[in-house]
Scaffold this active site. Structure first.
Site: not given
Ligand code: PEP
Length: 249
Positions: A7, A208
């Site tokens: 994403n 994360s």
């Molecule tokens: C996301 O945008 O769905 C997401 C999980 O972001 P991150 O991996 O940065 O926490």
């Protein structure tokens, strides 16, 4: 096959997006997982031309439920499909926060995506207060009960559910593998009971995820892949995640 979805949120120009795809497309690991890239809307046509019928699939970060009409600023499922998408993200927590998306809207978006042959990736997750008060499993159930209401087993099977605790997204503080395992099991049981599905439902974890912590989630064996934001932006980091997901780490 496991799913690894990138994403990109509001990141990358078209030139940067193409450079990423060129770096990742050469990997022999592709084809051993369902790799999905969710770029900005404006980058979709150029990326679609670049990846052709290769192993990387494209998805949109949102899709509106109406096909056409007086809906300024919206993008329809038919339009993203025509531009080359096979997936559509639905109700990401950042869209819930910034654009007012909710589970009733998610329900309509999921139906519109399915009607166009897209695979919806439907995001659910509890806030920190819900997690700390202990009522989060109820809150999660309330989310998917509304969004998946009335879907046939065949339709529900085509929906991927992404469990993304809001407090873990972009915070550098992931849920623990045990927390993810518990929630994934509850979601699976709840959705199967609600839709009459017997098997074949895919659940992702997002929040994360990084090359340094992905092994803990994989070891649980309760999820079917990952939705990754920050760590998906750099092709090397993304390939490290892919290597782990296909069992090469
Ligand atoms: C996301 O945008 O769905 C997401 C999980 O972001 P991150 O991996 O940065 O926490």
């Amino acid at each position: 096959m496991p799913v690894l979805a990138a994403n990109w949120k509001l990141h990358k120009t078209t030139a940067e997006a193409i450079a990423w795809v060129d770096a990742v497309q050469a990997s022999p690991l592709l084809g051993r997982a369902d790799v999905v890239v969710l770029p900005g809307f404006l980058q979709i046509p150029a990326l679609s031309a670049r990846i052709g019928h290769g192993p990387i699939a494209l998805g949109s970060q949102d899709v509106f439920w109406e096909e056409s009409g007086a809906f300024t600023g919206m993008v329809s499922a038919a339009q993203v499909r025509e531009a080359g998408c096979r997936y559509a993200l639905v109700a990401h927590s950042e869209r819930r926060r910034c654009a007012g998306d909710d589970d009733r809207g998610a329900h309509a978006r999921i139906r519109a995506a399915l009607a166009q042959g897209l695979t919806p990736i439907y995001c659910i997750g509890e806030g920190l207060r819900e997690r700390e008060s202990g009522g989060f499993q109820r809150a999660l159930k309330a989310q998917y009960d509304v969004a998946l209401d009335g879907l046939s087993a065949e339709q529900a099977q085509r929906v991927i559910v992404a469990y993304e605790p809001v407090w873990a997204i972009g915070s550098g503080q992931p849920a623990t593998p045990q927390q993810v395992g518990e929630v994934a099991a509850a979601i699976r049981a709840g959705v199967l009971a609600r839709t009459g599905l017997r098997e074949g439902m895919r659940i992702l974890y997002g929040g994360s995820v990084q090359p340094q912590n992905i092994q803990g989630f994989l070891a649980q064996g309760t999820i079917d892949g990952f939705l990754v934001g920050g760590a998906s932006l750099d092709p090397e980091e993304f390939l490290a995640l892919l290597k782990a997901v296909v069992g090469g780490a």
